[in-house]
Design a protein around this motif. Structure first.
Motif, PDB file in Angstrom:
ATOM      1  N   ALA A 177      -8.629-112.650 147.002  1.00  0.00           N
ATOM      2  CA  ALA A 177      -8.712-111.202 146.777  1.00  0.00           C
ATOM      3  C   ALA A 177      -7.400-110.661 146.213  1.00  0.00           C
ATOM      4  O   ALA A 177      -7.402-109.834 145.285  1.00  0.00           O
ATOM      5  N   ARG A 178      -6.275-111.125 146.746  1.00  0.00           N
ATOM      6  CA  ARG A 178      -4.979-110.665 146.225  1.00  0.00           C
ATOM      7  C   ARG A 178      -4.764-111.144 144.791  1.00  0.00           C
ATOM      8  O   ARG A 178      -4.209-110.411 143.958  1.00  0.00           O
ATOM      9  N   ALA A 179      -5.224-112.359 144.497  1.00  0.00           N
ATOM     10  CA  ALA A 179      -5.104-112.874 143.130  1.00  0.00           C
ATOM     11  C   ALA A 179      -5.957-112.064 142.163  1.00  0.00           C
ATOM     12  O   ALA A 179      -5.536-111.772 141.036  1.00  0.00           O
ATOM     13  N   TRP A 180      -7.174-111.689 142.601  1.00  0.00           N
ATOM     14  CA  TRP A 180      -8.053-110.898 141.736  1.00  0.00           C
ATOM     15  C   TRP A 180      -7.440-109.523 141.455  1.00  0.00           C
ATOM     16  O   TRP A 180      -7.544-109.014 140.341  1.00  0.00           O
ATOM     17  N   ALA A 181      -6.816-108.917 142.456  1.00  0.00           N
ATOM     18  CA  ALA A 181      -6.165-107.619 142.244  1.00  0.00           C
ATOM     19  C   ALA A 181      -5.031-107.769 141.234  1.00  0.00           C
ATOM     20  O   ALA A 181      -4.839-106.896 140.363  1.00  0.00           O
ATOM     21  N   GLN A 182      -4.293-108.866 141.321  1.00  0.00           N
ATOM     22  CA  GLN A 182      -3.218-109.106 140.363  1.00  0.00           C
ATOM     23  C   GLN A 182      -3.776-109.327 138.963  1.00  0.00           C
ATOM     24  O   GLN A 182      -3.202-108.865 137.971  1.00  0.00           O
ATOM     25  N   LEU A 183      -4.912-110.027 138.870  1.00  0.00           N
ATOM     26  CA  LEU A 183      -5.542-110.257 137.574  1.00  0.00           C
ATOM     27  C   LEU A 183      -5.955-108.940 136.929  1.00  0.00           C
ATOM     28  O   LEU A 183      -5.682-108.713 135.738  1.00  0.00           O
ATOM     29  N   MET A 184      -6.597-108.076 137.683  1.00  0.00           N
ATOM     30  CA  MET A 184      -7.035-106.800 137.105  1.00  0.00           C
ATOM     31  C   MET A 184      -5.847-105.947 136.695  1.00  0.00           C
ATOM     32  O   MET A 184      -5.882-105.243 135.674  1.00  0.00           O
ATOM     33  N   ASN A 185      -4.773-106.012 137.454  1.00  0.00           N
ATOM     34  CA  ASN A 185      -3.551-105.299 137.077  1.00  0.00           C
ATOM     35  C   ASN A 185      -2.969-105.877 135.795  1.00  0.00           C
ATOM     36  O   ASN A 185      -2.534-105.137 134.901  1.00  0.00           O
TER      37      ASN A 185
END
Length: 408
Positions: A177-185
């Motif tokens: 989940a933290r990686a996905w948030a970083q990806l969208m950012n």
């Protein structure tokens, strides 16, 4: 399997290049022919087990039925078709938290489209979501309105498909989940939503629980809504708790049946992922049986056999059966449907749920509202099952439009 930038450029829309940085690399697939020849040779050399001793599928895939699928795989199936389909899409690779993340980034022609990151589960892959890209990015061509358009990001979870394989511990839904948030950012999205089924549900729920910056809300199609008193009974066996409604009783019975027949998958991979991996990495037919039998043989009932083989072949060619299984080990084999395990009470962001009739269980709205305090949309679809986006792409896309309409 990746080719260079020049080859990838021919399949990428010009507007996507505007968002490329040194951190995001175009990606395309070119499986060596030797690997496909090796796969066919291994299939041809299969040593088959003896026939089942029952007249149904209670012991697993029936020999005649399964041999028919495998014969097609070894003779007529064409991996190059799905390879070309994937290469026609804008695919990328980026490194997050020391691991390569593979993803599709399909932007809508509508600039005001709502970005969504969609997460698959096991034994699925990005193959599950290919059919919804068109309806979501171009709703006008699929019975929708331009105001319902999405920019679509579909990521391969770590250890799955073309993403990197974790070399250490800790890649659980919270970390993904933290990686996905970083990806969208990294993609420049300041406002977006998330969607997931199967393991995509706890990943999306973790994003909501963490209140990832820019995340407006989530949609899930396998909610973690089983109350603690029901989960306690399911854990030890016994009659359903008193006071359940008719729909809650039906849900209890469905989960009980599923746990008795198929919970062993999660238990084996949650405790002995390396052990099962030795078999799945060496035998394509063993891998196919392990995947095909999941969820009461649903692939054979609701999907075209080439759809199923596209997914199985992706696992085989990337040798990810073991690395994908480790998500169960990382979570100690926990069920993705238990509300306590997913800490749903800690989610304050808006949540939307669609229940599909062929799912592991049909989550009652009463349980869903207990589990998710900010439930803004609850719908029961008329068709579809565990792999809803794969099986019913148009219906699934309509559900996403409705689920997120109030958050635009």
């Amino acid at each position: 399997m990746a080719t260079g930038l020049a080859a990838a450029a021919s399949v990428l829309p010009s507007q996507v290049f505007a968002s490329l940085t040194n951190d995001i690399r175009p990606y395309s697939i070119d499986v060596p022919e030797e690997q496909l020849a090796d796969l066919r040779a291994r299939i041809a050399a299969t040593r088959w087990p003896d026939r089942e001793t029952v007249a149904d599928g209670s012991q697993g895939p029936r020999l005649d039925e399964f041999q028919s699928l495998v014969r097609h795989w070894g003779t007529d199936y064409d991996w190059r078709k799905v390879e070309a389909r994937l290469n026609s899409l804008p695919m990328f690779m980026t490194e997050i938290d020391d691991i390569d993340i593979h993803f599709i980034h399909a932007r809508s022609k509508h600039e005001n489209a709502l970005p969504v990151i969609i997460t698959h589960g096991w034994p699925g892959s990005i193959i599950e979501q290919l059919k919804i890209i068109g309806p979501l990015t171009d709703p006008e061509s699929h019975g929708g309105n331009a105001s319902d358009a999405f920019h679509v990001v579909i990521s391969s979870m770590p250890g799955f498909g073309f993403s990197g394989k974790p070399s250490g511990r800790g890649w659980n839904p919270d970390r993904i989940a933290r990686a996905w948030a970083q990806l969208m950012n990294r993609l420049g999205y300041e406002r977006y939503v998330a969607q997931g089924g199967d393991w995509g549900s706890p990943v999306s729920s973790a994003m909501a629980r963490q209140a990832a910056p820019g995340l407006l809300g989530i949609h899930i199609n396998l909610p973690a809504s089983v109350p603690s008193e029901v989960a306690s009974v399911l854990a030890v066996g016994g009659p359903a708790p008193v006071g359940l409604t008719e729909m809650e009783h039906a849900a209890f019975a469905s989960i009980e049946t599923f746990f008795k027949k198929y919970r062993a998958y999660g238990l084996v991979m949650g405790t002995r992922s390396q052990t099962i991996g030795y078999a799945l990495a060496d035998s394509p037919v063993g891998l196919a049986a392990w995947i095909y039998d999941y969820n009461n043989g649903e692939p054979g009932r609701l999907l075209d056999r080439d759809d199923v083989l596209d997914d199985i072949t992706l696992y085989w060619l990337t040798n990810t059966a073991t690395s994908a299984a480790r998500i169960y080990w990382e979570t100690a084999g926990q069920s993705v449907i238990l509300s306590a395990a997913q800490k749903t009470s800690e989610i304050s962001l808006p949540v939307s749920i669609t229940v599909f009739p062929g799912e592991v269980y049909r989550a009652p709205e009463t349980w869903a509202r207990r589990s998710y305090r900010n439930l803004i949309h609850f719908s029961e679809a008329e068709r579809g099952g565990h792999f809803a986006a794969w099986e019913q792409p148009d219906l699934f896309s309509r559900e996403l439009r409705a689920a997120f309409r109030s958050l635009r």
